[in-house]
Write a protein that holds these residues in place. Structure first.
Motif, PDB file in Angstrom:
ATOM      1  N   MET A  47      -7.512  15.441 -11.899  1.00  0.00           N
ATOM      2  CA  MET A  47      -6.272  15.586 -11.171  1.00  0.00           C
ATOM      3  C   MET A  47      -5.689  14.239 -10.759  1.00  0.00           C
ATOM      4  N   ILE A  48      -6.553  13.261 -10.426  1.00  0.00           N
ATOM      5  CA  ILE A  48      -6.054  11.957  -9.986  1.00  0.00           C
ATOM      6  C   ILE A  48      -5.218  11.273 -11.070  1.00  0.00           C
ATOM      7  N   GLU A  49      -5.487  11.617 -12.315  1.00  0.00           N
ATOM      8  CA  GLU A  49      -4.702  11.038 -13.406  1.00  0.00           C
ATOM      9  C   GLU A  49      -3.224  11.383 -13.267  1.00  0.00           C
ATOM     10  N   HIS A  50      -2.945  12.545 -12.655  1.00  0.00           N
ATOM     11  CA  HIS A  50      -1.556  12.975 -12.480  1.00  0.00           C
ATOM     12  C   HIS A  50      -0.943  12.390 -11.205  1.00  0.00           C
ATOM     13  N   THR A  51      -1.727  12.269 -10.167  1.00  0.00           N
ATOM     14  CA  THR A  51      -1.184  11.815  -8.882  1.00  0.00           C
ATOM     15  C   THR A  51      -1.152  10.296  -8.748  1.00  0.00           C
ATOM     16  N   PHE A  52      -1.997   9.607  -9.507  1.00  0.00           N
ATOM     17  CA  PHE A  52      -2.119   8.158  -9.342  1.00  0.00           C
ATOM     18  C   PHE A  52      -0.803   7.415  -9.593  1.00  0.00           C
ATOM     19  N   PRO A  53      -0.087   7.679 -10.702  1.00  0.00           N
ATOM     20  CA  PRO A  53       1.179   6.951 -10.907  1.00  0.00           C
ATOM     21  C   PRO A  53       2.198   7.240  -9.794  1.00  0.00           C
ATOM     22  N   ILE A  54       2.180   8.463  -9.282  1.00  0.00           N
ATOM     23  CA  ILE A  54       3.093   8.827  -8.195  1.00  0.00           C
ATOM     24  C   ILE A  54       2.711   8.059  -6.934  1.00  0.00           C
ATOM     25  N   ALA A  55       1.420   8.004  -6.645  1.00  0.00           N
ATOM     26  CA  ALA A  55       0.941   7.281  -5.466  1.00  0.00           C
ATOM     27  C   ALA A  55       1.291   5.795  -5.559  1.00  0.00           C
ATOM     28  N   GLU A  56       1.112   5.225  -6.737  1.00  0.00           N
ATOM     29  CA  GLU A  56       1.462   3.811  -6.928  1.00  0.00           C
ATOM     30  C   GLU A  56       2.927   3.564  -6.617  1.00  0.00           C
ATOM     31  N   GLN A  57       3.796   4.420  -7.154  1.00  0.00           N
ATOM     32  CA  GLN A  57       5.233   4.257  -6.943  1.00  0.00           C
ATOM     33  C   GLN A  57       5.609   4.482  -5.474  1.00  0.00           C
ATOM     34  N   LEU A  58       5.010   5.486  -4.862  1.00  0.00           N
ATOM     35  CA  LEU A  58       5.291   5.768  -3.453  1.00  0.00           C
ATOM     36  C   LEU A  58       4.926   4.582  -2.563  1.00  0.00           C
ATOM     37  N   ILE A  59       3.767   4.013  -2.796  1.00  0.00           N
ATOM     38  CA  ILE A  59       3.309   2.902  -1.959  1.00  0.00           C
ATOM     39  C   ILE A  59       4.158   1.655  -2.211  1.00  0.00           C
ATOM     40  N   THR A  60       4.567   1.438  -3.456  1.00  0.00           N
ATOM     41  CA  THR A  60       5.459   0.316  -3.766  1.00  0.00           C
ATOM     42  C   THR A  60       6.786   0.493  -3.030  1.00  0.00           C
ATOM     43  N   ASN A  61       7.331   1.713  -3.075  1.00  0.00           N
ATOM     44  CA  ASN A  61       8.595   1.988  -2.382  1.00  0.00           C
ATOM     45  C   ASN A  61       8.439   1.837  -0.868  1.00  0.00           C
ATOM     46  N   ALA A  62       7.341   2.332  -0.324  1.00  0.00           N
ATOM     47  CA  ALA A  62       7.097   2.234   1.117  1.00  0.00           C
ATOM     48  C   ALA A  62       6.972   0.775   1.544  1.00  0.00           C
ATOM     49  N   LEU A  63       6.349  -0.040   0.709  1.00  0.00           N
ATOM     50  CA  LEU A  63       6.225  -1.458   1.018  1.00  0.00           C
ATOM     51  C   LEU A  63       7.610  -2.101   1.094  1.00  0.00           C
ATOM     52  N   GLN A  64       8.478  -1.760   0.156  1.00  0.00           N
ATOM     53  CA  GLN A  64       9.845  -2.298   0.170  1.00  0.00           C
ATOM     54  C   GLN A  64      10.614  -1.829   1.406  1.00  0.00           C
ATOM     55  N   LEU A  65      10.475  -0.556   1.752  1.00  0.00           N
ATOM     56  CA  LEU A  65      11.138  -0.035   2.950  1.00  0.00           C
ATOM     57  C   LEU A  65      10.632  -0.738   4.209  1.00  0.00           C
ATOM     58  N   THR A  66       9.337  -0.963   4.258  1.00  0.00           N
ATOM     59  CA  THR A  66       8.732  -1.608   5.424  1.00  0.00           C
ATOM     60  C   THR A  66       9.167  -3.063   5.515  1.00  0.00           C
ATOM     61  N   GLN A  67       9.325  -3.727   4.373  1.00  0.00           N
ATOM     62  CA  GLN A  67       9.827  -5.099   4.379  1.00  0.00           C
ATOM     63  C   GLN A  67      11.257  -5.141   4.927  1.00  0.00           C
ATOM     64  N   ARG A  68      12.064  -4.161   4.545  1.00  0.00           N
ATOM     65  CA  ARG A  68      13.435  -4.078   5.074  1.00  0.00           C
ATOM     66  C   ARG A  68      13.413  -3.802   6.578  1.00  0.00           C
ATOM     67  N   LEU A  69      12.510  -2.934   7.013  1.00  0.00           N
ATOM     68  CA  LEU A  69      12.378  -2.646   8.437  1.00  0.00           C
ATOM     69  C   LEU A  69      11.982  -3.912   9.197  1.00  0.00           C
ATOM     70  N   TYR A  70      11.061  -4.659   8.646  1.00  0.00           N
ATOM     71  CA  TYR A  70      10.626  -5.908   9.271  1.00  0.00           C
ATOM     72  C   TYR A  70      11.799  -6.887   9.402  1.00  0.00           C
ATOM     73  N   GLN A  71      12.629  -6.959   8.367  1.00  0.00           N
ATOM     74  CA  GLN A  71      13.808  -7.828   8.414  1.00  0.00           C
ATOM     75  C   GLN A  71      14.766  -7.377   9.522  1.00  0.00           C
ATOM     76  N   GLN A  72      14.969  -6.065   9.632  1.00  0.00           N
ATOM     77  CA  GLN A  72      15.844  -5.535  10.673  1.00  0.00           C
ATOM     78  C   GLN A  72      15.294  -5.873  12.067  1.00  0.00           C
ATOM     79  N   LEU A  73      14.000  -5.719  12.230  1.00  0.00           N
ATOM     80  CA  LEU A  73      13.371  -6.031  13.515  1.00  0.00           C
ATOM     81  C   LEU A  73      13.490  -7.515  13.848  1.00  0.00           C
ATOM     82  N   ASN A  74      13.362  -8.371  12.837  1.00  0.00           N
ATOM     83  CA  ASN A  74      13.534  -9.814  13.056  1.00  0.00           C
ATOM     84  C   ASN A  74      14.965 -10.137  13.455  1.00  0.00           C
ATOM     85  N   GLN A  75      15.934  -9.507  12.778  1.00  0.00           N
ATOM     86  CA  GLN A  75      17.340  -9.731  13.135  1.00  0.00           C
ATOM     87  C   GLN A  75      17.610  -9.272  14.568  1.00  0.00           C
ATOM     88  N   GLU A  76      17.026  -8.125  14.919  1.00  0.00           N
ATOM     89  CA  GLU A  76      17.189  -7.616  16.276  1.00  0.00           C
ATOM     90  C   GLU A  76      16.585  -8.595  17.277  1.00  0.00           C
TER      91      GLU A  76
END
Length: 164
Positions: free
Chosen positions: A1-30
Motif C-alpha cells: 500500500m505504501i507504494e501508492h501513498t508514498f508519492p502523494i506523501a512526498e508531494q504533500l510534504i513538499t507543498n506544506a514546506l513551501q506553505l510554511t516558508q511563506r508563513l514564516y515570511q509573513q511572520l517576519n514581515q509582521e
C-alpha cells in the motif's frame, strides 16, 4: 500500500514546506512592521494572508493523517518515523521526504516562536492604545485609597484631561 501513498506523501510534504516558508515570511514581515511604526492596514493584510496559509496547512494535516491512517499508523512523529521505515523496507527512497519533513518541523517551531513574539507585541500595542484612548476620552479610572478605618477603598475617578 505504501507504494501508492508514498508519492502523494512526498508531494504533500513538499507543498506544506513551501506553505510554511511563506508563513514564516509573513511572520517576519509582521515582526518588522511591529518594530517600525505599525500600520494597521498592513498588519491586517498580513493577518489575512496568515489565516489563508494556516487553513491550507490544516488541510495538509488532515491529508497527512489520512495517509498515515491508510498505513495504520498514528498521526504523530512516531507515525512519520514508522512510515519512513516502511518506505525503506519497500525499496523506496525516503531521503527527500525525510529531509523535507525535518525542515518542515524546524520551520514550524520557528513560526510558532515568531507568532508568539508578534502576539505579545500586538498585545502591548493594544494595551497602550487603550490606555491612550482612556486618557484622551477621560474614561474612569479606578483609584485606590484608604478609608478612616485604614481599609482600602476603590473609587472611580472621571476627569477629561484633554478636550478638543
Amino acid at each position: 500500500m505504501i507504494e501508492h501513498t508514498f508519492p502523494i506523501a512526498e508531494q504533500l510534504i513538499t507543498n506544506a514546506l513551501q506553505l510554511t516558508q511563506r508563513l514564516y515570511q509573513q511572520l517576519n514581515q509582521e515582526s518588522e512592521s511591529l518594530v517600525r511604526t505599525p500600520q494597521s492596514g498592513f498588519i491586517s493584510g498580513i493577518a489575512d494572508n496568515k489565516r489563508d496559509l494556516v487553513m491550507q496547512l490544516d488541510l495538509f494535516n488532515k491529508q497527512l493523517e489520512q495517509i498515515l491512517a491508510a498505513e495504520k499508523l498514528p498521526h504523530s512523529q512516531s507515525g512519520i518515523d514508522a512510515y519512513l521505515q516502511m518506505a525503506v523496507i519497500a525499496n523506496l527512497s525516503p531521503d527527500t521526504l525525510k529531509e523535507n519533513w525535518e525542515k518542515l518541523m524546524r520551520l514550524c517551531t520557528e513560526c510558532k516562536h515568531l507568532n508568539e513574539q508578534n502576539g505579545a507585541s500586538l498585545e502591548i500595542l493594544a494595551r497602550n492604545n487603550k490606555r491612550t484612548l482612556h486618557i484622551l476620552k477621560g474614561k474612569s479610572e479606578i483609584v485606590t485609597g484608604y478609608g478612616r478605618d485604614g481599609s482600602t477603598i476603590s473609587e472611580f475617578q472621571n476627569s477629561t484631561l484633554v478636550s478638543v
